[in-house]
Write an enzyme that holds these catalytic residues in place. Sequence first.
Site, PDB file in Angstrom:
ATOM      1  CG  HIS A 295      -6.325  54.720  -8.972  1.00  0.00           C
ATOM      2  ND1 HIS A 295      -6.764  55.976  -9.331  1.00  0.00           N
ATOM      3  CD2 HIS A 295      -6.812  54.506  -7.724  1.00  0.00           C
ATOM      4  CE1 HIS A 295      -7.491  56.490  -8.357  1.00  0.00           C
ATOM      5  NE2 HIS A 295      -7.543  55.627  -7.370  1.00  0.00           N
ATOM      6  CG  HIS A 299      -3.339  53.441  -4.614  1.00  0.00           C
ATOM      7  ND1 HIS A 299      -3.409  54.259  -3.505  1.00  0.00           N
ATOM      8  CD2 HIS A 299      -4.602  52.972  -4.806  1.00  0.00           C
ATOM      9  CE1 HIS A 299      -4.662  54.274  -3.055  1.00  0.00           C
ATOM     10  NE2 HIS A 299      -5.400  53.501  -3.817  1.00  0.00           N
ATOM     11  CG  HIS A 335      -8.289  49.177  -2.686  1.00  0.00           C
ATOM     12  ND1 HIS A 335      -6.925  49.146  -2.598  1.00  0.00           N
ATOM     13  CD2 HIS A 335      -8.623  50.466  -2.943  1.00  0.00           C
ATOM     14  CE1 HIS A 335      -6.452  50.370  -2.789  1.00  0.00           C
ATOM     15  NE2 HIS A 335      -7.455  51.188  -2.992  1.00  0.00           N
ATOM     16  CG  ASP A 336      -8.157  51.459  -6.258  1.00  0.00           C
ATOM     17  OD1 ASP A 336      -9.393  51.528  -6.430  1.00  0.00           O
ATOM     18  OD2 ASP A 336      -7.508  52.296  -5.595  1.00  0.00           O
ATOM     19  CG  ASP A 465      -8.624  54.058  -1.005  1.00  0.00           C
ATOM     20  OD1 ASP A 465      -7.617  53.899  -1.711  1.00  0.00           O
ATOM     21  OD2 ASP A 465      -9.764  54.258  -1.471  1.00  0.00           O
TER      22      ASP A 465
HETATM   23  P1  5GP Z   1      -9.552  55.037  -4.669  1.00  0.00           P
HETATM   24  O1  5GP Z   1      -9.929  55.381  -6.073  1.00  0.00           O
HETATM   25  O2  5GP Z   1      -8.081  55.153  -4.450  1.00  0.00           O
HETATM   26  O3  5GP Z   1     -10.074  53.713  -4.202  1.00  0.00           O
HETATM   27  O4  5GP Z   1     -10.322  56.096  -3.741  1.00  0.00           O
HETATM   28  C1  5GP Z   1      -9.738  57.186  -3.164  1.00  0.00           C
HETATM   29  C2  5GP Z   1     -10.010  58.435  -3.941  1.00  0.00           C
HETATM   30  O5  5GP Z   1      -9.689  59.541  -3.132  1.00  0.00           O
HETATM   31  C3  5GP Z   1      -9.090  58.550  -5.149  1.00  0.00           C
HETATM   32  O6  5GP Z   1      -9.680  58.077  -6.320  1.00  0.00           O
HETATM   33  C4  5GP Z   1      -8.863  60.011  -5.264  1.00  0.00           C
HETATM   34  O7  5GP Z   1      -9.875  60.587  -6.029  1.00  0.00           O
HETATM   35  C5  5GP Z   1      -9.021  60.534  -3.881  1.00  0.00           C
HETATM   36  N1  5GP Z   1      -7.733  60.805  -3.248  1.00  0.00           N
HETATM   37  C6  5GP Z   1      -7.004  60.000  -2.468  1.00  0.00           C
HETATM   38  N2  5GP Z   1      -5.911  60.623  -2.027  1.00  0.00           N
HETATM   39  C7  5GP Z   1      -5.921  61.862  -2.548  1.00  0.00           C
HETATM   40  C8  5GP Z   1      -5.073  62.971  -2.438  1.00  0.00           C
HETATM   41  O8  5GP Z   1      -4.056  62.995  -1.771  1.00  0.00           O
HETATM   42  N3  5GP Z   1      -5.413  64.064  -3.108  1.00  0.00           N
HETATM   43  C9  5GP Z   1      -6.509  64.118  -3.841  1.00  0.00           C
HETATM   44  N4  5GP Z   1      -6.767  65.227  -4.470  1.00  0.00           N
HETATM   45  N5  5GP Z   1      -7.372  63.110  -3.956  1.00  0.00           N
HETATM   46  C10 5GP Z   1      -7.082  61.971  -3.323  1.00  0.00           C
HETATM   47 MN    MN Z   2      -7.584  53.211  -3.703  1.00  0.00          MN
END
Ligand code: 5GP
Ligand code: MN
Length: 574
Positions: A295, A299, A335-336, A465
């Site tokens: 994050h 990203h 967004h993050d 995302d």
């Molecule tokens: P974000 O925190 O980025 O806004 O929300 C997306 C969430 O989806 C991430 O926090 C993460 O937990 C999960 N995520 C996104 N991409 C992946 C991935 O390729 N692999 C895994 N294991 N989790 C992911």
């Molecule tokens: Mn995100």
Amino acid sequence: MFAHVKKAKAWEGRCCVKKKSGDIIRVRCSATPVIDQDRRIGQVVYTYAPHSEVEVLGDIQNSVTSLKDADLPPLPNDIYYRRGSVRSLINYTGDLRSMRSEGGVRAISRRPSMARIHSMTIEAPITKVVNMIYMAQDNCPNTVIPILDKVIDILRSSELYSPFTENVSEQDEMSSEYVEGLMSRTMRKHSQQGLASPGGVGTAVNARYPLPPSGPPMSLTTASPDIRVLIEKDQTWDIDVLELERISNKRPLLYLGLKIFSRLGVGEYLHCSERVLQTWLQLIEQGYHSTNSYHNSTHAADVLQATAYFLSRDRLKDTLTKQDQVGSVIAAAIHDVDHPGRTNVFLANAQAPLALCYNDRAILENHHAAHAFRVTLADDSCNIFKNLPMDEYKQLREIIVDMVLATEMTKHFEHVNKFVTSINTSRVTDDDRSSVLSSHLGHEVDLMSSENRALVKRMIIKCADIANPCRPLALCKEWANRIAEEYFRQTTEEKERGLPVVMPVFDRNTCNIPKSQTTFMDIFIMNTFDAWDNFADVGELMENLQANYDYWQSEAALIARKAGEQRAESLHSS
Ligand code: 5GP
Ligand code: MN
């Protein structure tokens, strides 16, 4: 029931009634006050039908509520309303159309004048739906009645769009940890100790926020030639954001942001100068923690690029307004922001200041949006909204906040399911460029309505995302390693601090990363992107997705085989 009726509110629920046989049964019952022209309760319509699985409760007469003593408002005589015991009410309905249900108990038909209820001003949409189903039950075959009963039971749940977490949890350990880790508010399982002491991790709520960077802002014209060449690919899905991170000295959001904002005319829309945009992008990028393995601002740049890519699809171009587009790219960029590299569940378990600030609900997503607006409005040099008329600013803010909050994973299935049920279209064809689509039910779907555009925008940011499993394999692998690394660090800290371990499978020493990817894809990606592809036509992503899935699956099998061999070896040697 009476408390509701007296307040002119409809009530639905179960109540006990006594049958002639003496048995007490539980029936579904509703009481709906009907408002007359003088805005008083003119009458109350009671309906009841045996629950499809009638419960015979035996002789528990004492628990039967008597309506006699109830303090009802004085009502005009009404054929649908009788004072008296529940028993007399049920007897009274004997002259209405009745039918036999499986339990041999009388099912009571809905009243013919039920239609009047639909003109009630106090009715909530869900009450309307339930009443319509009741009406449909009056005219449908007996076999359908219990099915509609079940439908009504489901509709009464307040979690209509958050599905089957129990089913998922049953599948395997990895799946259930994902569901718990990403979709619940606090951790119930795996608690090693009691609560940890308050405080600790997370951005302090009262921290001083960074001021805009001083000195001349960085611009595209001063960027190195290799940066300029790379960001020319901003509209292609295989652009290498990780390479941009490297050659820009960890400033991918600034450069990609400048390129994308300029192509979409964000500055013109906001009536804001290039300089303010540059300062703002630098400020937002500063807000991301470069120490996070996942994050960080790379990203954010990745999600921004995916968002802009989606916006350029024909279907999206035809559907969204300029304001939607501008809101979408701003939402993606912020967004993050200020993500502490720990999940919501961790923050809640650790009783971090942010968790207390947001009452454990959508902690991070609330914080990203709030933080971004706070720093943006703090100084004119970075206030990209400064020249917008107030009503436009408010609309834009609404779009941005809604989109950032939509990235919360506890709401994942709610957003996807709403999108699918409202905008479930037949496959988009080249000659079909209309913004009115036919749903599978044959209804016309007006994509341009603000409700439907909101559903589309939430899907844009959600898909952007979590689109890293749809990138070319090399990128997909790096993102997978990065998210795993961030989770490993969280697990380590949880162990050190005696906090509940949210996702024990993300242990640096034992984790099967390929398996974590196939599980994540199975639960969150496959169906979501099928729906998205059906709407936005993103074939390139779907091809990568399938290839990456196959790759992870074969890698996971390899690891499992090696582990098996090792076990066999150690058994043999002992
Ligand atoms: P974000 O925190 O980025 O806004 O929300 C997306 C969430 O989806 C991430 O926090 C993460 O937990 C999960 N995520 C996104 N991409 C992946 C991935 O390729 N692999 C895994 N294991 N989790 C992911
Ligand atoms: Mn995100």
